[in-house]
Scaffold this active site. Structure first.
Site, PDB file in Angstrom:
ATOM      1  N   ARG A 122       0.968  -1.003   0.208  1.00  0.00           N
ATOM      2  CA  ARG A 122       0.145   0.204  -0.406  1.00  0.00           C
ATOM      3  C   ARG A 122       1.224   1.621  -0.205  1.00  0.00           C
ATOM      4  O   ARG A 122       0.527   1.824   1.321  1.00  0.00           O
ATOM      5  CB  ARG A 122      -1.107  -0.264   0.962  1.00  0.00           C
ATOM      6  CG  ARG A 122      -1.542  -0.813   1.846  1.00  0.00           C
ATOM      7  CD  ARG A 122      -3.329  -0.968  -0.109  1.00  0.00           C
ATOM      8  NE  ARG A 122      -3.962  -2.042  -0.876  1.00  0.00           N
ATOM      9  CZ  ARG A 122      -5.093  -1.862   0.681  1.00  0.00           C
ATOM     10  NH1 ARG A 122      -5.601  -0.763   1.671  1.00  0.00           N
ATOM     11  NH2 ARG A 122      -6.316  -3.036   0.389  1.00  0.00           N
ATOM     12  N   GLN A 127      -0.726   2.886  -5.998  1.00  0.00           N
ATOM     13  CA  GLN A 127      -2.459   2.600  -6.000  1.00  0.00           C
ATOM     14  C   GLN A 127      -3.043   2.445  -7.651  1.00  0.00           C
ATOM     15  O   GLN A 127      -4.149   1.642  -7.130  1.00  0.00           O
ATOM     16  CB  GLN A 127      -2.815   4.527  -5.521  1.00  0.00           C
ATOM     17  CG  GLN A 127      -2.079   4.532  -4.263  1.00  0.00           C
ATOM     18  CD  GLN A 127      -2.228   6.437  -3.634  1.00  0.00           C
ATOM     19  OE1 GLN A 127      -2.840   7.155  -4.345  1.00  0.00           O
ATOM     20  NE2 GLN A 127      -2.779   6.397  -2.447  1.00  0.00           N
ATOM     21  N   ASP A 130      -3.793  -1.853  -7.463  1.00  0.00           N
ATOM     22  CA  ASP A 130      -4.824  -2.166  -6.401  1.00  0.00           C
ATOM     23  C   ASP A 130      -6.103  -2.786  -6.740  1.00  0.00           C
ATOM     24  O   ASP A 130      -6.682  -2.416  -5.998  1.00  0.00           O
ATOM     25  CB  ASP A 130      -5.046  -0.889  -5.075  1.00  0.00           C
ATOM     26  CG  ASP A 130      -4.811  -1.332  -3.752  1.00  0.00           C
ATOM     27  OD1 ASP A 130      -5.178  -2.445  -3.823  1.00  0.00           O
ATOM     28  OD2 ASP A 130      -5.214  -0.869  -2.612  1.00  0.00           O
ATOM     29  N   SER A 133      -8.493  -2.918  -3.230  1.00  0.00           N
ATOM     30  CA  SER A 133      -9.174  -1.767  -3.127  1.00  0.00           C
ATOM     31  C   SER A 133     -10.083  -2.002  -4.110  1.00  0.00           C
ATOM     32  O   SER A 133     -11.911  -1.820  -4.090  1.00  0.00           O
ATOM     33  CB  SER A 133      -8.406  -0.559  -2.821  1.00  0.00           C
ATOM     34  OG  SER A 133      -7.535  -1.066  -1.778  1.00  0.00           O
ATOM     35  N   TYR A 228      -4.578  -2.986   7.057  1.00  0.00           N
ATOM     36  CA  TYR A 228      -6.035  -4.177   6.988  1.00  0.00           C
ATOM     37  C   TYR A 228      -5.356  -3.960   8.265  1.00  0.00           C
ATOM     38  O   TYR A 228      -4.431  -3.447   9.501  1.00  0.00           O
ATOM     39  CB  TYR A 228      -5.368  -4.687   6.943  1.00  0.00           C
ATOM     40  CG  TYR A 228      -5.489  -5.534   5.296  1.00  0.00           C
ATOM     41  CD1 TYR A 228      -7.070  -5.252   4.340  1.00  0.00           C
ATOM     42  CD2 TYR A 228      -4.574  -5.328   4.788  1.00  0.00           C
ATOM     43  CE1 TYR A 228      -6.763  -6.030   3.291  1.00  0.00           C
ATOM     44  CE2 TYR A 228      -4.777  -4.947   2.693  1.00  0.00           C
ATOM     45  CZ  TYR A 228      -6.669  -5.482   2.431  1.00  0.00           C
ATOM     46  OH  TYR A 228      -6.780  -5.678   1.157  1.00  0.00           O
TER      47      TYR A 228
END
Length: 372
Positions: A122, A127, A130, A133, A228
Site C-alpha cells: 500500500r 495505487q 491495487d 481495493s 488492514y
C-alpha cells in the site's frame, strides 16, 4: 511481450483479466495481446470490442498458452492450464499459488514466474494497481444493494398519507474499502447507518461519510500491514462481540466486511446474536467465502440461510456479480501493474531486478520456478 487472456474457469467467476480498454493500453505500449474467444462475454465484452482495441482472438486456450510471455488472470490457475504453459512464462493474477497446493508444483516444474496482486504494497506508486481495493469497492457497493433487496422494509424515511415510515437502521462491521463503500451505498439509499472497526483510523473515515461510529469499550489498534486490521485474540473478539450485541439486535440490516489477509475472518456475529434480531432482519456477510468461515457464524457462501426469522446472506465471489465494472477496474489495475513491471518492454526477470523494485519484490511469489 506476447500477453494472453483466457476465459476464467473457476466456479462463479465472471470477470476477465483485461477488458478492451486495458488491453488497448498494453497494445499502445508495444505489446501484443491474445484473447481467448468469449473470454469477456460474462463481463459484457465481446470479441469484436477486443479486435477493435487491437487484440488478436484465439479459438482455444492452447493457441495462446504455447505462444505467450505473460498470462494475465483473475483467479488461481488450474493444474491443467498451468501444465500447458511454455517453460519460463510469467503469470500475473490475484490468487497466488501456495507451496504444495493447486498448480504450485506445476508452475515450479514449468520454471514459471508468478506475481500475486494481493501482495501489492500500500504505497502511493502502487495505487493504480491495487486490485484488492478496487474489487473490495465493488463488493461493498453490492453488499449495500443486497441488504436493501433482501430487507422486506424500506431503507429511506418516507412520509405518506398513510403515515410515516421510519428509515432502516444499518450496521456495518469493518470499515475498510468494502465497509466504507457499503456505508456510502446504504446512506445513499436513505438508511440510518452505524459502523464499527477496531482500527484507530476508522472513526474519522466513517464519520466523513455521514455515518455514526460506534465507540465501544474495546481495544483499538493501529492498522497492520497494508492498512488492514491485525488478527485479534479470542478474548478481544469475545469482548467485541459482547459490546456489539445490542447494536446488532437493534439493526434492521447488518453488513459484515471484516477480513485479515491470510487469516481466518473474525467471528463478529454469533447465532445467539442473530436470534436476538427482529424477524425480517438481514445479515449480509461479505467474508462468507473465507475457507475458515465468515464474520457470521451462520453464513454459508452463496446461500441465503434463514434462522429465527432472520435472513443471512453469504457472499461468494461478490465482485463477479457486477462483472462488467469489476473487470474494467481490475483490467486497469492489471495494465498498470504490467506496464510498471516492464523495463524496455520486458517483464522484470532476474533476482536483482525484482529485489530492486519495491512492488515487484512484494508481489513476486515465484521467480523462474523458485519460491521467494
Amino acid at each position: 511481450m506476447q500477453i494472453g487472456v483466457l476465459t476464467e474457469t473457476a466456479p462463479y467467476e465472471r470477470r476477465v483479466a483485461l477488458t478492451p480498454e486495458s488491453a488497448g493500453r498494453l497494445i499502445a505500449a508495444g505489446h501484443s495481446v491474445y484473447v481467448q474467444s468469449g473470454a469477456g462475454r460474462a463481463a459484457d465484452e465481446d470479441d469484436d470490442a477486443f479486435r477493435e482495441a487491437g487484440a488478436m482472438i484465439a479459438r482455444t486456450p492452447e493457441e495462446i498458452l504455447g505462444n505467450i510471455d505473460l498470462l494475465t488472470g483473475v483467479g488461481q490457475l488450474d493444474q491443467q492450464t498451468a501444465a500447458k504453459l511454455t517453460p519460463g512464462t510469467a503469470v500475473v493474477g490475484l490468487a497466488s499459488p501456495k507451496e504444495g497446493r493447486g498448480p504450485a508444483g506445476v508452475l515450479v516444474d514449468r520454471h514459471a514466474t508468478f506475481f500475486a496482486l494481493e501482495q501489492l504494497p500500500r504505497i502511493t506508486r502502487a495505487q493504480s494497481m491495487d486490485a484488492l481495493s478496487s474489487q473490495a469497492m465493488v463488493a461493498g457497493y453490492r453488499a449495500g444493494l443486497v441488504a436493501a433487496e433482501r430487507l422486506p422494509r424500506f431503507f429511506p424515511l418516507l412520509m405518506t398519507a398513510a403515515g410515516t415510515v421510519p428509515p432502516a437502521r444499518v450496521l456495518v462491521l469493518g470499515a475498510g474499502v468494502a465497509g466504507l463503500q457499503a456505508i456510502a451505498t446504504a446512506k445513499r439509499l436513505g438508511a440510518v447507518v452505524e459502523a464499527h472497526d477496531v482500527r484507530d483510523s476508522a472513526p474519522e473515515e466513517v464519520r466523513s461519510l455521514g455515518a455514526r461510529f460506534l465507540t465501544l469499550d474495546v481495544e483499538t489498534q493501529t492498522s497492520g500491514s497494508g492498512g488492514y486490521a491485525r488478527e485479534q485474540s479470542s478474548d478481544a473478539l469475545s469482548r467485541q462481540r459482547k459490546a456489539l450485541a445490542p447494536y446488532v439486535a437493534a439493526a434492521d440490516a447488518v453488513i459484515t466486511t471484516a477480513a485479515v489477509p491470510g487469516k481466518p475472518a473474525p467471528l463478529l456475529v454469533t447465532a445467539d446474536m442473530v436470534e436476538k434480531m427482529r424477524p425480517g432482519s438481514v445479515v449480509v456477510d461479505l467474508a462468507a467465502d473465507n475457507p475458515h468461515g465468515g464474520n457470521c457464524e451462520l453464513s454459508r457462501p452463496g446461500e441465503d440461510v434463514r434462522h429465527h426469522g432472520v435472513l443471512i446472506h453469504g457472499g461468494r465471489n461478490v465482485p463477479s456479480e457486477l462483472a462488467g465494472h469489476a473487470s474494467r477496474l481490475y483490467g486497469a489495475n492489471m495494465a498498470a501493474f504490467v506496464l510498471a513491471m516492464c523495463r524496455d518492454g520486458v517483464l522484470l526477470s532476474t533476482p536483482e531486478e525484482v529485489a530492486a523494485d519495491e512492488i515487484a519484490a512484494a508481489c513476486c511469489v515465484l521467480l523462474k520456478g523458485e519460491f521467494r
